[in-house]
Design a protein around this motif. Structure first.
Motif, mmCIF file in Angstrom:
data_model
loop_
_atom_site.group_PDB
_atom_site.id
_atom_site.type_symbol
_atom_site.label_atom_id
_atom_site.label_comp_id
_atom_site.label_asym_id
_atom_site.label_seq_id
_atom_site.Cartn_x
_atom_site.Cartn_y
_atom_site.Cartn_z
ATOM 1 N N ASN A 374 0.829 -1.208 0.000
ATOM 2 C CA ASN A 374 0.000 0.000 0.000
ATOM 3 C C ASN A 374 0.863 1.258 0.000
ATOM 4 O OD1 ASN A 374 -2.303 1.507 0.014
ATOM 5 N ND2 ASN A 374 -2.824 1.130 2.151
ATOM 6 N N LYS A 375 1.984 1.216 0.751
ATOM 7 C CA LYS A 375 2.892 2.373 0.774
ATOM 8 C C LYS A 375 3.518 2.602 -0.591
ATOM 9 C CE LYS A 375 4.165 2.016 5.683
ATOM 10 N NZ LYS A 375 5.282 1.747 6.624
ATOM 11 N N ILE A 376 3.969 1.526 -1.227
ATOM 12 C CA ILE A 376 4.596 1.666 -2.547
ATOM 13 C C ILE A 376 3.589 2.196 -3.559
ATOM 14 C CG2 ILE A 376 5.709 0.392 -4.431
ATOM 15 C CD1 ILE A 376 6.830 -1.511 -2.347
ATOM 16 N N TYR A 377 2.345 1.737 -3.435
ATOM 17 C CA TYR A 377 1.304 2.194 -4.360
ATOM 18 C C TYR A 377 1.072 3.701 -4.254
ATOM 19 C CZ TYR A 377 -3.118 2.315 -6.855
ATOM 20 O OH TYR A 377 -4.109 2.600 -7.752
ATOM 21 N N ARG A 378 1.363 4.262 -3.086
ATOM 22 C CA ARG A 378 1.155 5.697 -2.874
ATOM 23 C C ARG A 378 2.441 6.517 -3.015
ATOM 24 N NH1 ARG A 378 -3.535 6.874 0.342
ATOM 25 N NH2 ARG A 378 -4.792 5.014 0.706
ATOM 26 N N TYR A 379 3.520 5.889 -3.454
ATOM 27 C CA TYR A 379 4.795 6.583 -3.567
ATOM 28 C C TYR A 379 4.704 7.815 -4.470
ATOM 29 C CZ TYR A 379 8.119 3.362 -1.301
ATOM 30 O OH TYR A 379 8.845 2.630 -0.406
ATOM 31 N N LYS A 380 5.422 8.868 -4.059
ATOM 32 C CA LYS A 380 5.680 10.000 -4.933
ATOM 33 C C LYS A 380 7.018 9.752 -5.620
ATOM 34 C CE LYS A 380 3.281 13.330 -1.961
ATOM 35 N NZ LYS A 380 3.419 14.574 -1.152
ATOM 36 N N THR A 381 7.178 10.286 -6.796
ATOM 37 C CA THR A 381 8.417 10.072 -7.542
ATOM 38 C C THR A 381 9.244 11.352 -7.595
ATOM 39 O OG1 THR A 381 7.288 10.576 -9.629
ATOM 40 C CG2 THR A 381 7.366 8.267 -8.952
ATOM 41 N N GLU A 382 10.475 11.204 -8.090
ATOM 42 C CA GLU A 382 11.406 12.332 -8.264
ATOM 43 C C GLU A 382 11.675 13.061 -6.949
ATOM 44 O OE1 GLU A 382 12.811 12.458 -11.145
ATOM 45 O OE2 GLU A 382 11.437 10.989 -12.004
ATOM 46 N N ASN A 393 13.143 5.518 -6.276
ATOM 47 C CA ASN A 393 12.365 6.179 -7.327
ATOM 48 C C ASN A 393 11.532 5.163 -8.120
ATOM 49 O OD1 ASN A 393 11.529 8.578 -8.613
ATOM 50 N ND2 ASN A 393 12.904 8.183 -10.342
ATOM 51 N N VAL A 394 10.836 4.316 -7.387
ATOM 52 C CA VAL A 394 9.976 3.314 -8.010
ATOM 53 C C VAL A 394 8.678 3.972 -8.456
ATOM 54 C CG1 VAL A 394 8.706 1.172 -7.640
ATOM 55 C CG2 VAL A 394 10.965 1.485 -6.613
ATOM 56 N N ILE A 395 8.283 3.726 -9.676
ATOM 57 C CA ILE A 395 7.051 4.299 -10.212
ATOM 58 C C ILE A 395 5.882 3.395 -9.823
ATOM 59 C CG2 ILE A 395 5.828 4.987 -12.311
ATOM 60 C CD1 ILE A 395 8.588 5.392 -13.599
ATOM 61 N N PRO A 396 4.900 3.889 -9.079
ATOM 62 C CA PRO A 396 3.793 3.042 -8.618
ATOM 63 C C PRO A 396 3.074 2.304 -9.744
ATOM 64 C CG PRO A 396 3.755 5.132 -7.466
ATOM 65 C CD PRO A 396 4.793 5.262 -8.538
ATOM 66 N N GLU A 397 2.988 2.917 -10.916
ATOM 67 C CA GLU A 397 2.295 2.273 -12.043
ATOM 68 C C GLU A 397 3.023 1.018 -12.527
ATOM 69 O OE1 GLU A 397 0.584 6.089 -11.456
ATOM 70 O OE2 GLU A 397 2.682 5.486 -11.693
ATOM 71 N N SER A 398 4.259 0.825 -12.094
ATOM 72 C CA SER A 398 5.009 -0.360 -12.523
ATOM 73 C C SER A 398 4.660 -1.596 -11.691
ATOM 74 C CB SER A 398 6.515 -0.090 -12.428
ATOM 75 O OG SER A 398 6.923 0.040 -11.071
ATOM 76 N N ILE A 399 3.863 -1.427 -10.629
ATOM 77 C CA ILE A 399 3.450 -2.585 -9.831
ATOM 78 C C ILE A 399 2.530 -3.454 -10.684
ATOM 79 C CG2 ILE A 399 2.307 -3.358 -7.730
ATOM 80 C CD1 ILE A 399 2.845 -0.627 -6.517
ATOM 81 N N PRO A 400 2.872 -4.710 -10.892
ATOM 82 C CA PRO A 400 2.019 -5.566 -11.737
ATOM 83 C C PRO A 400 0.696 -5.876 -11.065
ATOM 84 C CG PRO A 400 3.812 -6.845 -10.787
ATOM 85 C CD PRO A 400 4.087 -5.413 -10.436
ATOM 86 N N ALA A 421 14.777 2.444 -9.603
ATOM 87 C CA ALA A 421 13.587 2.583 -10.449
ATOM 88 C C ALA A 421 12.956 1.253 -10.824
ATOM 89 C CB ALA A 421 13.898 3.380 -11.714
ATOM 90 N N ARG A 422 13.444 0.142 -10.280
ATOM 91 C CA ARG A 422 12.885 -1.145 -10.658
ATOM 92 C C ARG A 422 12.800 -2.076 -9.463
ATOM 93 N NH1 ARG A 422 15.828 -2.693 -16.418
ATOM 94 N NH2 ARG A 422 14.822 -1.101 -17.690
#
Length: 577
Positions: A374-382, A393-400, A421-422
């Motif tokens: 849930n925390k990763i899903y709400r991450y802010k980037t940059e 700098n993980v992009i939440p949209e990359s969660i499968p 980022a991955r």
């Protein structure tokens, strides 16, 4: 329905993607046509062959859970057994190869896990293990990878360092113990380590251990010769990173079981350990305590980067959890075996610092449970500062999408890989079990890993234990990422295949966490088919029903010694419970 979608459904109420949203985001469809059904296994002695993929279960069927049921289980479900105390690596190995084991077995005070089937299977396993012994100058130095003489061998007629570990443990745990082959193996591979290692015009580091070696026999055993593979003949030409770690771990097991401290104190053995550690602890540009690795450097020996949501997740290349757990395990073993003197003071200090840093890094950044998801899903980037929450700098949209269905409310696991980022969110069995055995994870995390295995039993264990990774690459991802690798097709080999050879690792993890009943449940599944099927290397299919025929680039070895021998330490371990 995509083949990688998991049957148990967390549901919309608990899905963090729906928090604050009115509609549920449906999982992406791969457009894959329905696969063929796989026939049910039969008790026939003839192996089941032929290509076969299983029909995915429909949601709401067996193994599905409602949101209300899962919340009730999380709030006050079945109590977990306490984690067994294991404060150091010494006690970890002591729990696997305990000094009281011989007395217990000799006295017959403990029963087999399943007396009806296990005794016959173990007896056959011992016979096949003996037949697989490899002799050099008249002395046993290892076991063959496979002893199927019905077809031409590729590299299965070699002694693999990784595969010999369960064989060595079985010999050490026997009544009476047979430590000679383990000692010979340790010394022989140490001798091979000193060879010149060259690939084209490039020389490998001194500390690199061979992935495998082969004995070329002559009429006179005195003139036998050795051929070793340091990656120069391997598929993909990748040096084995895990061999040196497994060698150190087996050395510690031998010392602990036999009490033979003279071997580990030999200058040659001390030097060999130092060479391996110097390779891993050398200064560089690393900002993480984890070890950077190439594809194919461990048990998963093919390019297996995972693609999801139109983005590539980090695969084996990078910082795979299996290597990090092995690295940590080997560091703790070496710390207990290295002589403390003026010359090793600096090395021991570096080991202590790395153990502390690596355990913190893995426990914090590799750990995934429902709260962390849930925390990763709400991450802010940059984010740019020392106070950044999203440090990679993980992009939440990359969660499968499959992760949201796979993750139970109670339970968690160490994800496959973490780098800038991955994140590779896949489940890898070897890394998680080794993390439990080496105390790389916290006690509560070890308990959560076992909770996950039990709650996702149908997809991680299935009808034939155990999934080496989950989920599998689907057809499109398989074509793009692996280059249509014929060995890593859907739910096969390292692409979600079922490997009974890993049962010894799961059993050891179950015993350490106080859950031997979980291991017994898996063993009962293996007993039904493994020997009757001819001891295959791995099984295909979503639930592990099928044995692939030798076609289309496949080579499923029968009488796979690693599959045979895993059963021995498993049963001997459970006799103590």
């Amino acid at each position: 329905m995509a083949p990688t979608t998991v049957t148990p459904n967390v549901g919309e109420e608990s899905d963090p993607r729906n928090l604050g949203k009115k509609k549920h985001r449906p999982p992406k469809s791969t457009g894959t046509p329905p696969p063929n059904k796989c026939p049910s296994p039969t008790p026939a002695t003839k192996p089941v062959t032929g290509r076969c993929e299983e029909e995915p279960e429909k949601r709401g069927g067996k193994g599905s859970f409602t949101v209300r049921e899962m919340k009730a289980a999380a709030a006050g479900g079945e109590a977990n057994l306490p984690l067994l105390k294991c404060t150091s690596l010494g006690t970890n190995l002591e729990s696997l190869i305990d000094g009281s084991l011989t007395a217990d077995l000799a006295a017959g005070s403990c029963d087999l896990a399943s007396p009806r089937d296990s005794a016959a299977v173990v007896e056959e396993a011992w016979e096949r293990l003996k037949k697989s012994f490899v002799y050099y100058h008249g002395r046993p130095v290892g076991t063959l990878a496979a002893s199927d003489h019905s077809r031409e061998a590729l590299n299965y007629n070699m002694v693999f360092v990784r595969d010999f570990v369960p064989s060595g443990l079985a010999c050490l745990m026997k009544t009476p113990p047979e430590p000679e082959i383990v000692k010979n193996f340790l010394l022989q591979t140490l001798h091979i380590q000193g060879w010149e290692k060259r690939v084209d015009n490039f020389y490998l580091g001194q500390g690199v251990m061979p992935a495998s070696f082969k004995v070329i026999h002559s009429a006179n055993p005195k003139y036998d010769t050795l051929v070793a593979d340091f990656g120069d003949t391997a598929i993909g030409r990748v040096a084995p990173v895990d061999s040196g770690f497994w060698w150190i771990i087996l050395l510690r097991a031998y010392t602990k079981c036999t009490g033979d401290s003279a071997l580990v104190e030999l200058p040659l053995v001390q030097r060999g350990m130092k060479l391996i550690l110097n390779l891993c602890l050398a200064d560089g540009f690393d900002t993480f305590p984890t070890l950077l690795c190439a594809d194919g450097c461990s048990m998963i020996d093919r390019r297996m980067i995972f693609s999801s949501n139109l983005q590539l997740e980090q695969g084996i290349y990078g910082y795979p959890i299996e290597i990090q757990a092995l690295f940590f395990f080997a560091l703790k073993c070496a710390r207990l075996m290295l002589k403390t003197d003026r010359r090793t003071k600096d090395l021991i200090e570096r080991i202590d610092k790395r153990i502390t840093a690596l355990s913190f890094h893995v426990q914090k950044y590799y750990w995934l449970d429902f709260t962390q998801l849930n925390k990763i899903y709400r991450y802010k980037t940059e984010e740019y500062s020392h106070t950044a929450v999203n440090k990679f700098n993980v992009i939440p949209e990359s969660i499968p999408d499959w992760v949201f269905d796979f993750m139970p409310l109670q339970g968690g696991y160490l994800i496959g890989n973490v780098s800038p980022a991955r994140m590779d969110f896949r489940w890898f069995l070897v890394g998680n079990c080794l993390a439990i055995l080496s105390s790389l994870v916290k006690p509560e995390q070890a308990t959560a890993i076992m909770d996950l295995i039990e709650q996702r039993w149908e997809v991680l264990i299935g009808e034939m234990p155990l999934k080496i990774s989950y989920p599998a690459l689907d057809r499109h991802e398989w074509e793009v990422v692996t280059g249509c690798d014929p060995k890593n097709t859907l739910w096969s080999y390292h692409n979600g295949g079922s490997w009974p050879v890993l049962l010894w690792l799961l059993t050891a993890a179950c015993i350490k966490t106080g859950r031997p009943q979980t291991a017994r449940k898996a063993i009962e599944l293996v007993e039904k088919r493994l020997a009757a099927d001819g001891w295959p290397e791995y099984y295909d299919g979503k639930t592990g029903r099928c044995i692939e025929s030798v076609s289309d680039g496949k080579m499923v070895e029968l009488v796979y010694v690693h599959a045979v021998v895993h059963f021995i330490p498993v049963i001997l371990d459970l006799k103590l419970q």
